[in-house]
Design a protein around this motif. Structure first.
Motif, PDB file in Angstrom:
ATOM      1  N   ALA A  36     -32.757   1.397 -31.924  1.00  0.00           N
ATOM      2  CA  ALA A  36     -32.914   2.843 -31.791  1.00  0.00           C
ATOM      3  C   ALA A  36     -31.620   3.521 -32.215  1.00  0.00           C
ATOM      4  O   ALA A  36     -30.522   3.043 -31.925  1.00  0.00           O
ATOM      5  N   VAL A  37     -31.754   4.653 -32.906  1.00  0.00           N
ATOM      6  CA  VAL A  37     -30.588   5.354 -33.447  1.00  0.00           C
ATOM      7  C   VAL A  37     -30.367   6.656 -32.674  1.00  0.00           C
ATOM      8  O   VAL A  37     -31.091   7.632 -32.876  1.00  0.00           O
ATOM      9  N   PRO A  38     -29.385   6.699 -31.768  1.00  0.00           N
ATOM     10  CA  PRO A  38     -29.090   7.919 -31.001  1.00  0.00           C
ATOM     11  C   PRO A  38     -28.477   8.987 -31.903  1.00  0.00           C
ATOM     12  O   PRO A  38     -28.020   8.700 -33.017  1.00  0.00           O
ATOM     13  N   ASP A  39     -28.440  10.219 -31.399  1.00  0.00           N
ATOM     14  CA  ASP A  39     -27.776  11.262 -32.175  1.00  0.00           C
ATOM     15  C   ASP A  39     -26.264  11.072 -32.085  1.00  0.00           C
ATOM     16  O   ASP A  39     -25.747  10.277 -31.297  1.00  0.00           O
ATOM     17  N   GLU A  40     -25.542  11.819 -32.925  1.00  0.00           N
ATOM     18  CA  GLU A  40     -24.100  11.617 -33.061  1.00  0.00           C
ATOM     19  C   GLU A  40     -23.353  11.822 -31.745  1.00  0.00           C
ATOM     20  O   GLU A  40     -22.376  11.113 -31.463  1.00  0.00           O
ATOM     21  N   GLU A  41     -23.779  12.783 -30.937  1.00  0.00           N
ATOM     22  CA  GLU A  41     -23.064  13.092 -29.696  1.00  0.00           C
ATOM     23  C   GLU A  41     -23.024  11.884 -28.762  1.00  0.00           C
ATOM     24  O   GLU A  41     -22.041  11.675 -28.054  1.00  0.00           O
ATOM     25  N   LYS A  42     -24.076  11.087 -28.769  1.00  0.00           N
ATOM     26  CA  LYS A  42     -24.149   9.944 -27.870  1.00  0.00           C
ATOM     27  C   LYS A  42     -23.350   8.742 -28.371  1.00  0.00           C
ATOM     28  O   LYS A  42     -23.251   7.731 -27.678  1.00  0.00           O
ATOM     29  N   LEU A  43     -22.805   8.859 -29.564  1.00  0.00           N
ATOM     30  CA  LEU A  43     -22.056   7.752 -30.146  1.00  0.00           C
ATOM     31  C   LEU A  43     -20.549   8.013 -30.179  1.00  0.00           C
ATOM     32  O   LEU A  43     -19.805   7.254 -30.799  1.00  0.00           O
ATOM     33  N   GLU A  44     -20.101   9.057 -29.503  1.00  0.00           N
ATOM     34  CA  GLU A  44     -18.675   9.378 -29.499  1.00  0.00           C
ATOM     35  C   GLU A  44     -17.833   8.275 -28.856  1.00  0.00           C
ATOM     36  O   GLU A  44     -16.639   8.156 -29.139  1.00  0.00           O
ATOM     37  N   SER A  45     -18.460   7.455 -28.009  1.00  0.00           N
ATOM     38  CA  SER A  45     -17.709   6.377 -27.356  1.00  0.00           C
ATOM     39  C   SER A  45     -17.210   5.349 -28.365  1.00  0.00           C
ATOM     40  O   SER A  45     -16.319   4.547 -28.054  1.00  0.00           O
ATOM     41  N   PHE A  46     -17.775   5.354 -29.576  1.00  0.00           N
ATOM     42  CA  PHE A  46     -17.330   4.438 -30.616  1.00  0.00           C
ATOM     43  C   PHE A  46     -16.001   4.874 -31.238  1.00  0.00           C
ATOM     44  O   PHE A  46     -15.400   4.108 -31.987  1.00  0.00           O
TER      45      PHE A  46
END
Length: 224
Positions: A36-46
């Motif tokens: 599943a591909v989350p939106d950009e905001e949810k990937l800031e932890s990267f």
């Protein structure tokens, strides 16, 4: 008189805002992995930690799947992602000022050195730094403590109290604490205030100008 001689800068979230390039490259990797591909905001932890840590913790990948995801990530990142990036306002002026004050500047990033070098050259700020030190493409020298220690070994004539690490995530501060050097936590990046304060940084800067205040204007000033 300021005690510091060598200033270590994290790259992502400290010198530049890499959100678009990193999150889009993560999305690309996850899509390739049929996740599943989350939106950009949810990937800031990267943004900030080593990729193998992020993919393992965020996605629950084992070692093989983590490395596969990293390979996909780099496929897009080296093509486009590294350039979907922008310097924080005031960074060129800060670097120029620190150079004039005879500080030795070094980039200390968990990003592979080869990518960091290209990004700094793209922004035309590479000439400000005496060293650009990151991880290896094979995943070695990826912890911030290892990176900091490598840098310290390059300046054998300097004492521990003459170094300071500047970063926006806990990994930067933990690495500095483990090696025994001072740190400046910046709150304009991607680490939360609570995350940063839990690591007990030597100083806190709320802006690029705040970093300058600590290093030049009043090195005893703590922006808490």
């Amino acid at each position: 008189m300021n005690p510091y001689k060598v200033v270590l800068f994290d790259l992502d979230g400290t010198l530049s805002d890499p959100k678009a390039g990193i999150t889009k490259s993560v999305q690309y990797a996850l899509e390739k992995m049929n996740k599943a591909v989350p939106d950009e905001e949810k990937l800031e932890s990267f943004i900030g930690p080593p990729l193998h840590v992020s993919f393992s913790e965020y996605c629950g990948f084992d070692e093989w799947h983590t490395q596969t995801a990293i390979n996909y990530y780099r496929e897009r990142f080296k093509r486009a992602g590294m350039y979907e990036n922008e310097l924080y306002e005031g960074i060129p002026h800060l670097l120029h000022t620190l150079n004039n004050q005879r500080f030795k500047l070094v980039v200390a990033t968990s990003k592979p050195t080869v990518f960091a070098e290209k990004i700094l050259k793209y922004f035309a700020i590479d000439h400000y730094f005496e060293l650009i030190v990151g991880s290896q493409l094979d995943g070695s020298r990826s912890s911030k403590a290892e990176i900091i220690q490598f840098i310290l070994d390059c300046f054998p004539d300097c004492e521990l109290d003459e170094f300071v690490m500047i970063g926006d995530r806990e990994h930067d501060l933990i690495g500095a604490n483990q090696i025994g050097i001072d740190s400046i936590a910046v709150t304009y990046g991607y680490g939360s205030f609570d995350e940063l304060m839990a690591c007990h940084p030597t100083y806190l800067a709320e802006s690029v100008a705040g970093v300058k205040n600590v290093l030049i204007v009043d090195p005893s000033k703590q922006e808490y």
